[in-house]
Design a protein around this motif. Structure first.
Motif, PDB file in Angstrom:
ATOM      1  N   GLY B 247       0.735  -1.295  -0.144  1.00  0.00           N
ATOM      2  CA  GLY B 247       0.214  -0.033  -0.026  1.00  0.00           C
ATOM      3  C   GLY B 247       0.984   1.296  -0.036  1.00  0.00           C
ATOM      4  N   VAL B 248       2.097   0.965   0.194  1.00  0.00           N
ATOM      5  CA  VAL B 248       3.119   2.431   0.101  1.00  0.00           C
ATOM      6  C   VAL B 248       3.301   2.649  -1.314  1.00  0.00           C
ATOM      7  CG1 VAL B 248       5.356   3.381   0.604  1.00  0.00           C
ATOM      8  CG2 VAL B 248       4.137   1.701   2.270  1.00  0.00           C
ATOM      9  N   GLY B 249       2.934   4.318  -1.557  1.00  0.00           N
ATOM     10  CA  GLY B 249       3.042   4.614  -2.871  1.00  0.00           C
ATOM     11  C   GLY B 249       1.961   4.516  -3.752  1.00  0.00           C
ATOM     12  N   ILE B 250       1.450   3.205  -3.857  1.00  0.00           N
ATOM     13  CA  ILE B 250       0.594   2.697  -5.035  1.00  0.00           C
ATOM     14  C   ILE B 250      -0.745   3.208  -4.554  1.00  0.00           C
ATOM     15  CG2 ILE B 250       0.315   0.459  -3.875  1.00  0.00           C
ATOM     16  CD1 ILE B 250       0.190   1.287  -7.570  1.00  0.00           C
ATOM     17  N   ASN B 251      -1.065   3.257  -3.088  1.00  0.00           N
ATOM     18  CA  ASN B 251      -2.520   3.798  -2.818  1.00  0.00           C
ATOM     19  C   ASN B 251      -2.790   4.902  -3.580  1.00  0.00           C
ATOM     20  OD1 ASN B 251      -3.051   1.541  -0.986  1.00  0.00           O
ATOM     21  ND2 ASN B 251      -2.459   2.496   0.832  1.00  0.00           N
ATOM     22  N   ARG B 252      -1.647   5.934  -3.322  1.00  0.00           N
ATOM     23  CA  ARG B 252      -1.995   7.290  -3.969  1.00  0.00           C
ATOM     24  C   ARG B 252      -1.948   7.416  -5.470  1.00  0.00           C
ATOM     25  NH1 ARG B 252       1.447  11.089   0.477  1.00  0.00           N
ATOM     26  NH2 ARG B 252       1.170   9.635   1.951  1.00  0.00           N
ATOM     27  N   ALA B 253      -1.245   6.363  -6.304  1.00  0.00           N
ATOM     28  CA  ALA B 253      -1.128   6.167  -7.498  1.00  0.00           C
ATOM     29  C   ALA B 253      -2.360   5.262  -7.994  1.00  0.00           C
ATOM     30  CB  ALA B 253       0.245   5.689  -7.983  1.00  0.00           C
ATOM     31  N   GLN B 254      -3.012   4.710  -7.224  1.00  0.00           N
ATOM     32  CA  GLN B 254      -4.102   3.699  -7.500  1.00  0.00           C
ATOM     33  C   GLN B 254      -4.911   4.141  -8.778  1.00  0.00           C
ATOM     34  OE1 GLN B 254      -7.336   2.635  -4.617  1.00  0.00           O
ATOM     35  NE2 GLN B 254      -6.181   4.128  -3.293  1.00  0.00           N
ATOM     36  N   PHE B 255      -5.423   5.438  -8.849  1.00  0.00           N
ATOM     37  CA  PHE B 255      -6.557   5.493  -9.632  1.00  0.00           C
ATOM     38  C   PHE B 255      -5.896   5.827 -11.097  1.00  0.00           C
ATOM     39  CE2 PHE B 255      -7.837   7.059  -5.528  1.00  0.00           C
ATOM     40  CZ  PHE B 255      -9.014   6.256  -5.413  1.00  0.00           C
ATOM     41  N   ASP B 256      -4.609   6.007 -11.075  1.00  0.00           N
ATOM     42  CA  ASP B 256      -3.856   6.189 -12.302  1.00  0.00           C
ATOM     43  C   ASP B 256      -3.373   4.949 -13.000  1.00  0.00           C
ATOM     44  OD1 ASP B 256      -3.963   8.782 -12.743  1.00  0.00           O
ATOM     45  OD2 ASP B 256      -2.158   9.285 -11.298  1.00  0.00           O
ATOM     46  N   VAL B 257      -3.401   3.571 -12.064  1.00  0.00           N
ATOM     47  CA  VAL B 257      -2.877   2.138 -12.615  1.00  0.00           C
ATOM     48  C   VAL B 257      -3.314   2.009 -14.041  1.00  0.00           C
ATOM     49  CG1 VAL B 257      -2.628  -0.106 -12.097  1.00  0.00           C
ATOM     50  CG2 VAL B 257      -2.308   1.528 -10.208  1.00  0.00           C
ATOM     51  N   PRO B 258      -4.649   1.995 -14.450  1.00  0.00           N
ATOM     52  CA  PRO B 258      -5.123   1.611 -15.826  1.00  0.00           C
ATOM     53  C   PRO B 258      -3.991   2.559 -16.635  1.00  0.00           C
ATOM     54  CG  PRO B 258      -6.982   1.949 -14.363  1.00  0.00           C
ATOM     55  CD  PRO B 258      -5.752   2.390 -13.705  1.00  0.00           C
ATOM     56  N   ARG B 259      -4.129   3.779 -16.493  1.00  0.00           N
ATOM     57  CA  ARG B 259      -3.272   4.406 -17.537  1.00  0.00           C
ATOM     58  C   ARG B 259      -1.895   4.128 -17.418  1.00  0.00           C
ATOM     59  NH1 ARG B 259      -0.611   9.245 -17.225  1.00  0.00           N
ATOM     60  NH2 ARG B 259      -1.343   9.404 -15.108  1.00  0.00           N
ATOM     61  N   LEU B 260      -1.329   4.397 -16.253  1.00  0.00           N
ATOM     62  CA  LEU B 260       0.072   3.999 -15.985  1.00  0.00           C
ATOM     63  C   LEU B 260       0.631   2.678 -16.835  1.00  0.00           C
ATOM     64  CD1 LEU B 260       0.553   5.326 -12.493  1.00  0.00           C
ATOM     65  CD2 LEU B 260       1.646   6.427 -14.854  1.00  0.00           C
ATOM     66  N   SER B 261      -0.258   1.552 -16.402  1.00  0.00           N
ATOM     67  CA  SER B 261       0.236   0.270 -16.828  1.00  0.00           C
ATOM     68  C   SER B 261       0.377   0.129 -18.373  1.00  0.00           C
ATOM     69  CB  SER B 261      -0.696  -0.595 -16.110  1.00  0.00           C
ATOM     70  OG  SER B 261      -1.988  -0.648 -16.410  1.00  0.00           O
ATOM     71  N   ALA B 262      -0.846   0.872 -18.919  1.00  0.00           N
ATOM     72  CA  ALA B 262      -1.182   0.706 -20.317  1.00  0.00           C
ATOM     73  C   ALA B 262       0.035   1.350 -20.878  1.00  0.00           C
ATOM     74  CB  ALA B 262      -2.263   1.035 -20.810  1.00  0.00           C
ATOM     75  N   GLU B 263       0.386   2.639 -20.648  1.00  0.00           N
ATOM     76  CA  GLU B 263       1.388   3.493 -21.046  1.00  0.00           C
ATOM     77  C   GLU B 263       2.684   2.973 -20.935  1.00  0.00           C
ATOM     78  OE1 GLU B 263      -0.560   7.845 -20.378  1.00  0.00           O
ATOM     79  OE2 GLU B 263       1.203   7.444 -19.258  1.00  0.00           O
ATOM     80  N   PHE B 264       2.972   2.193 -19.930  1.00  0.00           N
ATOM     81  CA  PHE B 264       4.276   1.702 -19.536  1.00  0.00           C
ATOM     82  C   PHE B 264       4.552   0.396 -20.542  1.00  0.00           C
ATOM     83  CE2 PHE B 264       7.034  -1.494 -17.393  1.00  0.00           C
ATOM     84  CZ  PHE B 264       8.239  -0.627 -17.355  1.00  0.00           C
ATOM     85  N   LEU B 265       3.579  -0.528 -20.682  1.00  0.00           N
ATOM     86  CA  LEU B 265       3.816  -1.654 -21.428  1.00  0.00           C
ATOM     87  C   LEU B 265       3.951  -1.333 -22.885  1.00  0.00           C
ATOM     88  CD1 LEU B 265       1.114  -4.070 -20.018  1.00  0.00           C
ATOM     89  CD2 LEU B 265       3.637  -4.209 -19.677  1.00  0.00           C
ATOM     90  N   THR B 266       3.129  -0.182 -23.426  1.00  0.00           N
ATOM     91  CA  THR B 266       3.357   0.219 -24.655  1.00  0.00           C
ATOM     92  C   THR B 266       4.857   0.765 -24.855  1.00  0.00           C
ATOM     93  OG1 THR B 266       1.070   1.129 -24.759  1.00  0.00           O
ATOM     94  CG2 THR B 266       2.549   1.931 -26.435  1.00  0.00           C
ATOM     95  N   ALA B 267       5.479   1.664 -23.963  1.00  0.00           N
ATOM     96  CA  ALA B 267       6.488   2.229 -24.047  1.00  0.00           C
ATOM     97  C   ALA B 267       7.555   1.205 -23.926  1.00  0.00           C
ATOM     98  CB  ALA B 267       7.004   3.145 -22.921  1.00  0.00           C
TER      99      ALA B 267
END
Lengths: 357, 384
Positions: B247-267
């Motif tokens: 829960g550290v860090g990721i709790n605050r970023a949780q709502f961005d995970v769909p966008r971040l994970s997709a962007e990261f995998l594409t990159a």
């Protein structure tokens, strides 16, 4: 978009540990002839959402379903639809079905839901129907005929004339290894409906049947059993390609009977057989009857999961996402004529149970 | 665990057979630790360790000449850069301040026992790990490893040491030798022999306080700490070498995970460098182990750090976001949620994280227990 899914490429991809997110979606020529758009769907099952009291629910089961929904929403390219394989609730209560439905409502895309015995035996599926509609139905998607059955029915005698209360009936059916339980069945009425539904179809049409119990006779003592499985199978056998996908068993199973391939799906709640819990908190697992020395008691999600299924070859390729564990793929081997576990874990490769503290 | 123990025993036996007594290259393991695993292709020698020590402390291996490995892993700060929250590297543009990474510098003490390196485990060995910070744009900022080799091949001190350690000179000296020497040095940085070890493994009844003993009971019981911070019958690494979303860090970023994970995998599919992506972008950094494996089940998961010397390595967690050990205990007690986090924990939370219902007294005892894990060399060192 020039990549073709063949059995070979699907298997090779699985062997190399291909991520869900990199599944090729393309125009493919299918084994059963013709060209159509390939598709995938995700399958989540057996959440067993359980109310403790009021707004308090068993945390582990809640977390399992929440996480499954969150991960399903990350799959790219997005799957065409989601199936929930039954046992959304633990004791069929409105509170449990509502709470589970709220979590499922966060899923992107169309949801199809299968009836499980834990959803049914309190009010015989009344409230479930208000949420999800008819208990059995069929639909077509991109050239494939899908059938959703309610396979957890039993005799009139057991259902209507044996128990003083609906709660008692629910508890008896929810118990494991319970001699008061009853084998499941699809029943005359539904089989008649199925015969009519299938009569309209060309025998070359690929069939996918979703049921909660296995539609095969595995082990009666654990209720891994559907009493009129033989009659249901007889209706399905004339088709060239039939896949039965079922929940209920909380473990990986696969089988081939004639033209019918059987694949199970994982539970998000607990694995079967399940480990003795390490938790100091009160355990809400059903009474342990079969000890298990495989799953790691600390990792509550160990040996649970969900899977992404594609039928690009006309048969099921199930990619199991096993939380805190290695991924597994069960794919149809056309040469052998049955599903095989393409990455079966040799004894030396298995994760040992936690032995310290 | 059994497998690792066997491997370690074998390696120790190999060392003796090769004619190098263990005492020549490293002292015997301190109380509370198993033998240090030594890779077959990089045996310990005194010359190699001396060379590695020198390389580890050399400021010249950075683009602005101000950053060595030891900058973020300071000997007298238990090999961390405490009290910095995240590590500082080369000078920022315009020479004002330093470029900063996204993660807290973990201690190198006992890193010899880690089965993967970096917070997200993207390196499989100390040898592999040691080459990456040189090239990270916010750490040491070199464009290539060539400047390191130029110095290693020409500096008379290094010429002599590489010859002694590897029998190589000139173009024969490559990054292979540099990496092996640094790793060999790091494998000597092992420490235990703490009050806890004297109590637990040395059976000195009075080595720790009554509060710390109560804290130990919480550690192995209601607190469930030992599930990841492993203690064995005869030694304790305090890590399971696995990855957990706590829960550290990721709790605050949780709502961005769909966008971040997709962007990261594409990159990543287009060839982006994971090392640079995760250490230069704070949000991508929160994806944790996912950035290495692409698997959803390790979103927001980071490696279990050892707890040895934890009292002197504040601040805590991969992002240095928790200032004190009490803050850490509170985070776990709340089921993986800290002050300032969103109302709900992230959906990808590891299954073992749940509210613990510890009392204030139990939490204080737990902190007292962790304070007994300090090695004699750092007694009195308080960085928080």
């Amino acid at each position: 978009m020039s990549e073709f899914i063949t059995r070979r490429s699907v298997l090779a991809g699985a062997g190399a540990g291909a991520a869900l997110t990199t599944l090729p979606i393309s125009m493919v020529t299918l084994a059963f002839g013709g060209t159509r758009e390939d598709f995938t769907f995700t399958y989540i099952s057996d959440a067993h959402i359980q109310q403790i009291k009021g707004a308090s629910f068993v945390r582990n089961w809640d977390q399992g379903l929440k996480r499954a929904v969150a991960e399903a929403n990350l799959v790219k390219p997005e799957s065409d639809f989601v199936i929930f394989g039954g046992d959304l609730a633990q004791l069929g209560k409105r509170e449990e079905l509502d709470h589970g439905a709220e979590m499922l409502s966060k899923l992107k895309g169309k949801l199809h839901v299968v009836m499980g015995e834990h959803d049914y035996y309190l009010d015989l599926g009344d409230y479930w129907s208000k949420l999800y509609g008819p208990h059995y139905y069929s639909f077509d998607h991109k050239g494939v005929h899908f059938v959703v059955l309610n396979s957890i029915l039993t005799s009139e005698q057991w259902t209507f004339h044996r128990w003083p209360t609906a709660e008692q009936r629910m508890l008896e059916m929810a118990g494991l290894d319970n001699p008061n339980g009853s084998p499941f069945m699809v029943g005359d009425k539904q089989r008649k409906w199925l015969a009519n539904d299938l009569a309209k179809l060309d025998k070359k049409t690929p069939l996918v049947v979703f049921s909660h119990s296995p539609l095969q006779k595995i082990y009666k003592g654990w209720n891994f059993w559907t009493d009129d499985a033989d009659e249901v199978q007889a209706l399905l056998q004339p088709f060239d390609s039939v896949n039965v996908i079922y929940g209920h068993v909380h473990q990986i199973q696969y089988n081939q009977i004639g033209n019918i391939s059987f694949n199970s799906v994982m539970a998000t709640a607990w694995p079967w057989p399940y480990p003795q819990s390490y938790a100091q908190a009160e355990s809400h697992l059903p009474v342990l009857t079969i000890p298990m020395n495989r799953a790691d008691p600390f990792f509550e999600r160990d040996a649970t999961g969900w899977q992404l299924i594609d039928i690009g070859s006309g048969r099921v390729t199930a990619r199991y996402q096993l939380w805190d564990n290695d991924q597994r793929t069960v794919a149809f081997d056309h040469k052998a004529g049955r599903p095989v576990d393409v990455a079966y874990q040799e004894p030396t490769q298995r994760r040992l149970p936690q032995t310290h503290y | 665990m059994a497998v690792r123990k066997r491997a370690a025993t074998l390696l120790a036996a190999m060392l003796s057979l090769s004619g190098l007594g263990l005492a020549d290259v490293a002292r015997a393991e301190p109380l509370g630790l198993p033998p240090v695993p030594i890779p077959q292709d990089n045996p310990q020698t005194a010359d190699k360790i001396a060379l590695g020590n020198r390389l580890f402390h050399d400021l010249r291996f950075s683009s602005d000449g101000t950053v060595a490995c030891a900058t973020c892993h300071k000997d007298d700060h238990a090999f961390t850069d405490s009290p910095l929250r995240t590590s500082e590297g080369i000078r920022a543009e315009g020479g004002v301040g330093k470029k900063t990474g996204t993660r807290n510098a973990p201690t190198i003490i006992n890193a010899a026992y880690f089965t993967t390196l970096f917070w997200d485990g993207r390196s499989a060995s100390l040898e592999d790990q040691s080459q990456h910070p040189f090239l990270n744009p916010v750490e040491m900022g070199l464009a290539t490893h060539e400047p390191i080799l130029a110095i290693a091949r020409s500096d008379p001190f290094y010429v002599e040491l590489f010859k002694k350690a590897f029998g190589k000179s000139g173009a024969g000296v490559t990054m292979e030798e540099v990496k092996k020497a640094i790793a060999a040095y790091e494998r000597t940085i092992v420490s235990a022999d703490s009050p806890f070890d004297r109590w637990r493994f040395g059976h000195e009844e009075n080595a720790i306080s009554e509060g710390a003993k109560r804290g130990f009971e919480v550690f192995i019981g209601q607190g469930r700490c030992v599930s990841c911070h492993v203690i064995e019958q005869d030694q304790a690494l305090f890590t399971d070498n696995r990855f957990h979303n706590i829960g550290v860090g990721i709790n605050r970023a949780q709502f961005d995970v769909p966008r971040l994970s997709a962007e990261f995998l594409t990159a990543k599919a287009k060839g982006a460098d994971v090392d640079k992506a995760v250490l230069t972008d704070p949000k991508t950094s929160e994806l944790g182990r996912f950035a290495v494996t692409d698997q959803f089940d390790v979103i927001g998961a980071f490696k279990t750090p050892t707890l040895r010397n934890v009292a002197v390595t504040a601040p805590y967690m991969h992002d240095g976001s928790l200032k004190t050990l009490k803050d850490v205990v509170k985070h776990y007690n709340n089921g993986g949620r800290s002050e300032g986090d969103p109302a709900k924990v992230n959906d990808y939370l590891s299954g073992g994280i749940r509210p613990l219902n510890l009392s204030e007294q139990q939490m204080d005892d737990l902190v007292a227990f962790m304070e007994t894990l300090t090695t004699p060399a750092y007694f009195g060192a308080k960085t928080r």
